[in-house]
Scaffold this active site. Structure first.
Site, PDB file in Angstrom:
ATOM      1  N   LYS A 216       0.967  -1.118   0.003  1.00 50.53           N
ATOM      2  CA  LYS A 216      -0.074  -0.058   0.008  1.00 50.53           C
ATOM      3  C   LYS A 216       0.829   1.377   0.134  1.00 50.53           C
ATOM      4  O   LYS A 216       1.979   1.256   0.567  1.00 50.53           O
ATOM      5  CB  LYS A 216      -0.969  -0.016   1.167  1.00 50.53           C
ATOM      6  N   LYS A 218       0.462   5.622   0.667  1.00 51.21           N
ATOM      7  CA  LYS A 218      -0.382   6.626   0.836  1.00 51.21           C
ATOM      8  C   LYS A 218      -0.424   7.672  -0.125  1.00 51.21           C
ATOM      9  O   LYS A 218       0.710   8.074  -0.615  1.00 51.21           O
ATOM     10  CB  LYS A 218       0.243   7.266   2.372  1.00 51.21           C
ATOM     11  N   ASP A 247      -4.221   4.712  -0.964  1.00 53.12           N
ATOM     12  CA  ASP A 247      -4.805   4.995   0.412  1.00 53.12           C
ATOM     13  C   ASP A 247      -4.681   6.612   0.564  1.00 53.12           C
ATOM     14  O   ASP A 247      -3.921   7.181   0.780  1.00 53.12           O
ATOM     15  CB  ASP A 247      -4.495   4.442   1.655  1.00 53.12           C
ATOM     16  N   GLU A 273      -8.426   3.572  -1.675  1.00 50.68           N
ATOM     17  CA  GLU A 273      -9.084   3.427  -0.342  1.00 50.68           C
ATOM     18  C   GLU A 273      -9.265   4.755   0.382  1.00 50.68           C
ATOM     19  O   GLU A 273      -8.527   5.774   0.190  1.00 50.68           O
ATOM     20  CB  GLU A 273      -7.965   2.752   0.714  1.00 50.68           C
ATOM     21  N   GLU A 300     -12.443   1.725   7.405  1.00 43.70           N
ATOM     22  CA  GLU A 300     -11.637   2.141   8.630  1.00 43.70           C
ATOM     23  C   GLU A 300     -12.159   3.113   9.476  1.00 43.70           C
ATOM     24  O   GLU A 300     -12.087   3.083  10.628  1.00 43.70           O
ATOM     25  CB  GLU A 300     -10.136   2.879   8.214  1.00 43.70           C
ATOM     26  N   ASP A 323     -12.954  -3.270  10.805  1.00 40.64           N
ATOM     27  CA  ASP A 323     -11.804  -3.485  11.731  1.00 40.64           C
ATOM     28  C   ASP A 323     -12.565  -3.786  13.189  1.00 40.64           C
ATOM     29  O   ASP A 323     -13.338  -2.668  13.557  1.00 40.64           O
ATOM     30  CB  ASP A 323     -11.264  -2.172  11.867  1.00 40.64           C
ATOM     31  N   HIS A 350      -9.161  -3.643   7.778  1.00 43.27           N
ATOM     32  CA  HIS A 350      -8.270  -2.653   8.306  1.00 43.27           C
ATOM     33  C   HIS A 350      -7.750  -3.303   9.680  1.00 43.27           C
ATOM     34  O   HIS A 350      -8.377  -3.755  10.471  1.00 43.27           O
ATOM     35  CB  HIS A 350      -8.967  -1.200   8.477  1.00 43.27           C
TER      36      HIS A 350
END
Length: 413
Positions: A216, A218, A247, A273, A300, A323, A350
């Site tokens: 992943k 950011k 994300d 995401e 999340e 999560d 998550h």
């Protein structure tokens, strides 16, 4: 088997410093990984540990809420408690005064998550089995007794959920191979927001060499060109065969998200995401329609089963990232997983718990609910803080064998 009675409920505010750059994304610029921990003392040597994930400041508020909501657990025998746990969690969530502070979201719901997760941990320890095995050994009726399906009846009734569980039981043996194969993971620590290009490249190569086939990055910069350049850099480093998730951590407005996703499409992200505000279901629906075939992942910051239901009804998400340390604990995680199965959507959690509890829950989802095997997020930053840290080898979570939910923290009493 000796009865295990909860004699006291304690809350602990536990915070861990991170190394420079770790945990930083486009909107959480100074994180401190932390847990509001519930500790269940008993009349035996066993103790239940429950986690709710926070980023430091405010953890003490969740701990205060844990203490305020804990009374219904005290003096209860764990088997008797879990036999009707869905009713109890609804009672706690609908506390006639504390509910006003939610409802079913924020500080009070995080407190419920911590309390719930501690009960599941203690239950598994009392039976002497890891959480995944405890859940798989339950009948569909016993699973349903753990859940609160209120406000979901328009899409999933209790009888429909039980029928689903019975239907999936016929395929359990063929899916049980996941216990020996392990559940695939993906590396989130590759691309924190403030990592420079050199570190980004080194991390991507390290993850690929460690056996991860997914990672992943950011995004969410004020300058979309910055995100595009970094995304293409990771793609160039690991090649086309590795799945890369992007994300944005809610940073974009809808117009910004529409533009950024279209620009980032060239590097073929596996998903985008949290592209915009988590409460904006219609915004995500608009985005999902506009950027297809790119896919969206959310969860999340979705607080409860009702919001997840709305996302699924609106076709506003393609991957469900529930999560259990952010929704109302293990029981609500299972409820969301049942909903996702009803809508034929994959669950890729998550992991505010760093994958400790979720390694159990993904096994349950695969074997008992028939969810496809996607992958489980792996964040190693708190690995040394757990008594039984998740074992990830060659990019794969190995099946935990110790009794409980793997949530025990070292030096947390």
């Amino acid at each position: 088997m000796r009865s295990t009675v909860i004699t006291a409920v304690h809350a602990r505010d536990v915070r861990f410093p991170l190394k420079p750059g770790e945990g930083v994304d486009a909107i959480h610029t100074n994180p401190q990984y932390a847990y509001a921990v519930t500790l269940l003392a008993t009349n035996t040597s066993l103790r239940g540990t429950g986690l709710a994930f926070t980023l430091g400041a405010g953890t003490e508020l969740v701990c205060d809420a844990i203490r305020m909501l804990a009374q219904p657990l005290e003096g209860r025998e764990i088997e008797e408690l879990m036999a009707d746990f869905g009713r109890l969690t609804r009672q706690i969530a609908d506390h006639p005064q504390m509910r006003w502070l939610g409802p079913h979201k924020g500080v009070v719901h995080l407190a419920l998550a911590s309390l719930t997760n501690a009960c599941f941990d203690l239950w598994a320890k009392a039976r002497g089995v890891p959480l995944w095995k405890l859940l798989l050994d339950l009948t569909p009726e016993a699973i349903m007794a753990l859940l609160d399906l209120s406000y979901l009846e328009d899409v999933l009734t209790p009888s429909e959920a039980i029928n689903m569980l019975y239907r999936e039981m016929t395929h359990r043996n063929e899916r049980a191979a996941i216990l020996t194969q392990g559940y695939p993971g993906y590396d989130t620590s590759v691309g924190w927001f403030h990592y420079d290009d050199r570190q980004l490249i080194e991390n991507a190569r390290r993850a690929a060499d460690a056996g991860f086939s997914a990672m992943k990055l950011k995004v969410g910069s004020p300058d979309p060109a910055h995100d595009i350049r970094r995304a293409l850099l990771v793609r160039e480093t690991v090649g086309r065969d590795v799945r890369i998730m992007l994300d944005a951590n809610q940073q974009w407005t809808l117009p910004m998200a529409l533009h950024a996703c279209q620009e980032l499409a060239s590097m073929q992200p596996y998903w985008i995401e949290e592209p915009t505000h988590p409460d904006d279901v219609i915004g995500h629906q608009t985005l999902a329609r506009s950027i297809a075939p790119l896919r969206l992942a959310v969860g999340e910051h979705l607080p409860n089963r009702v919001v997840f239901k709305n996302y699924m009804q609106a076709n506003a998400a393609h991957f469900i990232q529930a999560d259990c340390t952010r929704v109302g604990g293990v029981s609500e995680f299972i409820t969301v997983s049942l909903l996702a199965r009803r809508f034929n959507l994959p669950v890729a959690p998550h992991v505010g718990d760093m994958g400790q509890i979720h390694q159990h829950l993904t096994l349950f989802n695969r074997i008992a609910l028939g969810h496809e095997t996607v992958f489980l997020e792996y964040i190693p930053h708190l690995r040394d803080r757990f008594r039984y840290p998740a074992q990830v080898e060659d990019g794969v979570y190995r099946t935990p064998q110790e009794p409980g939910s793997s949530a025990d923290l070292i030096d947390c009493t």
